[in-house]
Design a protein around this motif. Sequence first.
Motif, PDB file in Angstrom:
ATOM      1  N   TYR A 295       0.839  -1.215   0.000  1.00 34.17           N
ATOM      2  CA  TYR A 295       0.000   0.000   0.000  1.00 34.17           C
ATOM      3  C   TYR A 295       0.864   1.250   0.000  1.00 34.17           C
ATOM      4  O   TYR A 295       0.589   2.218  -0.736  1.00 34.17           O
ATOM      5  N   ALA A 296       1.922   1.248   0.804  1.00 35.50           N
ATOM      6  CA  ALA A 296       2.799   2.413   0.862  1.00 35.50           C
ATOM      7  C   ALA A 296       3.464   2.666  -0.490  1.00 35.50           C
ATOM      8  O   ALA A 296       3.552   3.811  -0.950  1.00 35.50           O
ATOM      9  N   LEU A 297       3.934   1.611  -1.138  1.00 36.76           N
ATOM     10  CA  LEU A 297       4.612   1.779  -2.433  1.00 36.76           C
ATOM     11  C   LEU A 297       3.646   2.127  -3.550  1.00 36.76           C
ATOM     12  O   LEU A 297       4.050   2.684  -4.577  1.00 36.76           O
ATOM     13  N   ALA A 298       2.373   1.814  -3.378  1.00 34.66           N
ATOM     14  CA  ALA A 298       1.401   2.068  -4.436  1.00 34.66           C
ATOM     15  C   ALA A 298       0.746   3.440  -4.321  1.00 34.66           C
ATOM     16  O   ALA A 298       0.516   4.108  -5.331  1.00 34.66           O
ATOM     17  N   TRP A 299       0.457   3.917  -3.088  1.00 35.91           N
ATOM     18  CA  TRP A 299      -0.375   5.109  -2.934  1.00 35.91           C
ATOM     19  C   TRP A 299       0.247   6.201  -2.079  1.00 35.91           C
ATOM     20  O   TRP A 299      -0.342   7.274  -1.945  1.00 35.91           O
ATOM     21  N   MET A 300       1.386   5.969  -1.509  1.00 31.81           N
ATOM     22  CA  MET A 300       2.029   7.002  -0.683  1.00 31.81           C
ATOM     23  C   MET A 300       3.271   7.509  -1.405  1.00 31.81           C
ATOM     24  O   MET A 300       4.009   6.723  -2.019  1.00 31.81           O
ATOM     25  N   ARG A 301       3.517   8.797  -1.328  1.00 34.71           N
ATOM     26  CA  ARG A 301       4.666   9.410  -1.979  1.00 34.71           C
ATOM     27  C   ARG A 301       5.708   9.754  -0.929  1.00 34.71           C
ATOM     28  O   ARG A 301       5.419  10.470   0.035  1.00 34.71           O
ATOM     29  N   PHE A 302       6.930   9.263  -1.114  1.00 36.78           N
ATOM     30  CA  PHE A 302       8.021   9.540  -0.186  1.00 36.78           C
ATOM     31  C   PHE A 302       9.339   9.370  -0.929  1.00 36.78           C
ATOM     32  O   PHE A 302       9.401   8.671  -1.960  1.00 36.78           O
ATOM     33  N   PRO A 303      10.427   9.989  -0.445  1.00 38.63           N
ATOM     34  CA  PRO A 303      11.725   9.897  -1.133  1.00 38.63           C
ATOM     35  C   PRO A 303      12.239   8.455  -1.173  1.00 38.63           C
ATOM     36  O   PRO A 303      12.115   7.700  -0.196  1.00 38.63           O
ATOM     37  N   GLY A 304      12.794   8.055  -2.295  1.00 37.86           N
ATOM     38  CA  GLY A 304      13.368   6.726  -2.451  1.00 37.86           C
ATOM     39  C   GLY A 304      12.366   5.647  -2.792  1.00 37.86           C
ATOM     40  O   GLY A 304      12.703   4.456  -2.813  1.00 37.86           O
ATOM     41  N   ARG A 305      11.126   6.032  -3.077  1.00 39.50           N
ATOM     42  CA  ARG A 305      10.086   5.032  -3.379  1.00 39.50           C
ATOM     43  C   ARG A 305      10.440   4.225  -4.619  1.00 39.50           C
ATOM     44  O   ARG A 305      10.331   2.990  -4.628  1.00 39.50           O
ATOM     45  N   ALA A 306      10.865   4.888  -5.684  1.00 45.46           N
ATOM     46  CA  ALA A 306      11.211   4.181  -6.922  1.00 45.46           C
ATOM     47  C   ALA A 306      12.398   3.251  -6.717  1.00 45.46           C
ATOM     48  O   ALA A 306      12.451   2.142  -7.280  1.00 45.46           O
TER      49      ALA A 306
END
Length: 384
Positions: free
Chosen positions: A194-205
């Motif tokens: 869920y965090a990787l799909a809908w939350m934006r934060f540095p280093g996600r990619a």
Amino acid sequence: MAVTTGKSFVGRFGVHIAVLIFVAIWTVPTLGILVSSLRDKDQIIASGWWNSFASSSQTEAGRLPPASVQVEKDGKFVLEGNIFGDGAARDISAFGVKSAAPTQYPAGTTAELGDGVTLQLNADGGFVMTSPKAFEGARGQRVYYASSAPPKFTSDNYKTVLFSEGIGRSFMNSLTVTIPATVIPILIAAFAAYALAWMRFPGRALLIAVIIGLLVVPLQMSLIPLLKLYNGVGSFFGVPSKTYLGIWLAHTGFGLPFAIYLLRSYIAGLPREIMESARIDGASDFEIFVKIVLPLSFPVLASFAIFQFLWVWNDLLVAMVFLGTEGDQIVLTAKLNALLGSRGGDWEILTTSAFVTIIVPLIVFFSLQRYFVRGLLAGSVKGG
């Protein structure tokens, strides 16, 4: 239009044939193991499982009574009785007195054995052996015969395996390992997806790229480093090396990359409007995850649960490294592997143990199979 319809029909027909072939490839061996596990030990040796519902033929050997039980009749010494001392219902088709010719004489005929000695062995096992001179020796004449017995099924194999061979304890050990090792990765991966799909934060990619890269890391290459890391941390905190906690963590680590990748692909494809509406109503990310994402993601959660459960249940390498082979910890696969070495000729024990091993995965799969394809297809065609 007619040509297109014809091609479509041929395509569907070919798919159905392919599915039936694959179903047969997997179902027939499973049926064979089940039938063999219920058969009598002697009949397993004599014929294949596909002949289990017909009478089985085999060549056996037996001994007639010793000379001490002979009687004298009409000037001859006679030995008589039934060669089936256990009263088993079998039919004899032929007999002999030499191992090189075990079916030399048809049942019911009188065989001349030399020096006036005769032997008649009937189809029901009754025999009469006569001699003009008294029989001598403490051991009776060895007789070979070809007999057929009706089908015989028994549940004693399961009683032996579950209560005498230690399979019952290994079965519980496997459940103790598999259930937490399936639930823990799902819990962690659902939050991460869920965090990787809908939350934006540095280093996600970067995190997504690392997870995809971990999918191709062989288990055998990471097993020893992971074991050393666990032993080092465990010795620092005074935790024993061979514990259930260690194998739970190991299976969690090996299963997380695929779990996160599969769940993220599915969750990222959920309608954005639902998420935005929930945020407008004041819902937090945790409330959106628990009340919206989890219920909608049940098919893909069930799909991964099937994969993880089957992999952990059938695992041998990780269990032997992180758990050991002691009697109170050995899992079912390791116990079955030990039986192959010590009871390699006892097919009734091996087939029963094998079916006990596969029955739980079959139950899990058929319980969740309606969500299996739906979850996999949804996760493969949607992305974010």
